[in-house]
Scaffold this motif. Sequence first.
Motif, PDB file in Angstrom:
ATOM      1  N   SER A   2      -6.239  -9.831  -7.841  1.00 23.12           N
ATOM      2  CA  SER A   2      -6.243 -10.369  -6.504  1.00 23.12           C
ATOM      3  C   SER A   2      -7.692  -9.898  -5.771  1.00 23.12           C
ATOM      4  N   SER A   3      -7.664 -10.520  -4.329  1.00 23.07           N
ATOM      5  CA  SER A   3      -8.850 -10.038  -3.790  1.00 23.07           C
ATOM      6  C   SER A   3      -8.573  -8.842  -3.140  1.00 23.07           C
ATOM      7  N   ARG A   4      -9.611  -8.386  -2.403  1.00 21.89           N
ATOM      8  CA  ARG A   4      -9.400  -6.883  -1.685  1.00 21.89           C
ATOM      9  C   ARG A   4      -8.165  -6.812  -0.500  1.00 21.89           C
ATOM     10  N   GLU A   5      -8.270  -7.797   0.117  1.00 18.84           N
ATOM     11  CA  GLU A   5      -6.977  -7.894   1.162  1.00 18.84           C
ATOM     12  C   GLU A   5      -5.962  -8.230   0.508  1.00 18.84           C
ATOM     13  N   ASP A   6      -5.777  -9.082  -0.369  1.00 17.02           N
ATOM     14  CA  ASP A   6      -4.330  -9.525  -0.957  1.00 17.02           C
ATOM     15  C   ASP A   6      -3.864  -7.983  -1.840  1.00 17.02           C
ATOM     16  N   ALA A   7      -4.604  -7.350  -2.494  1.00 15.10           N
ATOM     17  CA  ALA A   7      -4.455  -6.304  -3.346  1.00 15.10           C
ATOM     18  C   ALA A   7      -3.885  -5.184  -2.359  1.00 15.10           C
ATOM     19  N   TRP A   8      -4.431  -4.875  -1.321  1.00 12.76           N
ATOM     20  CA  TRP A   8      -4.278  -3.680  -0.533  1.00 12.76           C
ATOM     21  C   TRP A   8      -3.011  -4.243   0.535  1.00 12.76           C
ATOM     22  N   SER A   9      -2.784  -5.428   0.723  1.00 11.65           N
ATOM     23  CA  SER A   9      -1.622  -6.023   1.447  1.00 11.65           C
ATOM     24  C   SER A   9      -0.525  -5.651   0.705  1.00 11.65           C
ATOM     25  N   CYS A  10      -0.545  -5.763  -0.702  1.00  7.20           N
ATOM     26  CA  CYS A  10       0.517  -5.232  -1.720  1.00  7.20           C
ATOM     27  C   CYS A  10       0.862  -3.889  -1.544  1.00  7.20           C
ATOM     28  N   MET A  11      -0.077  -3.075  -1.580  1.00  5.94           N
ATOM     29  CA  MET A  11      -0.009  -1.621  -1.535  1.00  5.94           C
ATOM     30  C   MET A  11       0.793  -1.467  -0.081  1.00  5.94           C
ATOM     31  N   ALA A  12       0.237  -2.099   0.970  1.00 11.31           N
ATOM     32  CA  ALA A  12       0.959  -1.605   2.271  1.00 11.31           C
ATOM     33  C   ALA A  12       2.221  -2.073   2.305  1.00 11.31           C
ATOM     34  N   ARG A  13       2.899  -3.266   1.415  1.00  8.48           N
ATOM     35  CA  ARG A  13       4.124  -3.352   1.356  1.00  8.48           C
ATOM     36  C   ARG A  13       4.863  -2.595   0.768  1.00  8.48           C
ATOM     37  N   ALA A  14       4.386  -1.974  -0.484  1.00  7.98           N
ATOM     38  CA  ALA A  14       5.129  -1.273  -1.278  1.00  7.98           C
ATOM     39  C   ALA A  14       5.398   0.261  -0.648  1.00  7.98           C
ATOM     40  N   VAL A  15       4.277   0.739   0.008  1.00  5.84           N
ATOM     41  CA  VAL A  15       4.400   1.954   0.592  1.00  5.84           C
ATOM     42  C   VAL A  15       5.319   1.776   1.991  1.00  5.84           C
ATOM     43  N   HIS A  16       5.062   1.059   2.661  1.00  2.00           N
ATOM     44  CA  HIS A  16       5.941   0.653   3.963  1.00  2.00           C
ATOM     45  C   HIS A  16       5.690   1.868   4.981  1.00  2.00           C
ATOM     46  N   ASN A  17       4.683   2.434   5.363  1.00  2.41           N
ATOM     47  CA  ASN A  17       4.569   3.553   6.106  1.00  2.41           C
ATOM     48  C   ASN A  17       3.789   3.244   7.373  1.00  2.41           C
ATOM     49  N   GLY A  18       3.724   2.061   7.593  1.00  2.00           N
ATOM     50  CA  GLY A  18       3.055   1.762   9.042  1.00  2.00           C
ATOM     51  C   GLY A  18       1.627   1.560   9.044  1.00  2.00           C
ATOM     52  N   GLN A  19       1.083   2.023   8.048  1.00  2.00           N
ATOM     53  CA  GLN A  19      -0.433   1.822   7.695  1.00  2.00           C
ATOM     54  C   GLN A  19      -0.785   0.596   7.342  1.00  2.00           C
TER      55      GLN A  19
END
Length: 218
Positions: free
Chosen positions: A46-63
């Motif tokens: 995936s693209s940079r934004e899509d990839a790291w949006s996935c990371m943000a959803r996974a860690v779910h820590n507000g970042q």
Amino acid sequence: MIKAVIFDMDGIIIDSELEYLKMELEFARTKNPQVQLEDLFGMVGSSREDAWSCMARAVHNGQTWQQLRDEFRASVDVYAQMDYRRIFRKEIPGILDRLQEMGLRLALASSTGLPIIHRVLTENNIHHYFEEIVSGAQFKRSKPDPEIYHYTAKKLNLPENQCLAVEDSTFGVTAAYRAGMHIAALYDSRFHFDQSLADFQIKQLEEVVEIVRQLQQD
């Protein structure tokens, strides 16, 4: 009539996806120890934004995804750690030779940034095979958006239906499908990709040569 084959890079030219995911999982667990590898599968292809949006959803820590990506890049030099010769698929040069002998034009369309694309191709001595090299970083939206494939076909001066895309990830297959290309999807049992939109599902990259022959006869 197929006149060009367009290769993805990660997962096709190099078996890199699991290597990247291991490093990303280690980082994710510093934020949330409960994160599982499967939670990050959406980062693949995936693209940079899509990839790291996935990371943000996974860690779910507000970042935000930008904050997580910037922190990861500041603490982990992923590309410096990668040995691209070790994870290079050794069958690739022979396949590219055979396709060129058949008169096919070759291109590469990857979500990865151009500096890393050029490094991978140069270190593995295959840069010269590709007439066009396109990075998803050139666009506002990369895969699964079809723009990268429309652009690559335009650079080749070919209609999309005369191109065969060689992909693996859900996002990559979807992008090629939306662009109207023929698709050969390399099966990978590790990531549970949805490859249902592909015309062909292959277990070995060498099968691409026979697929081209078949399509040229249609």
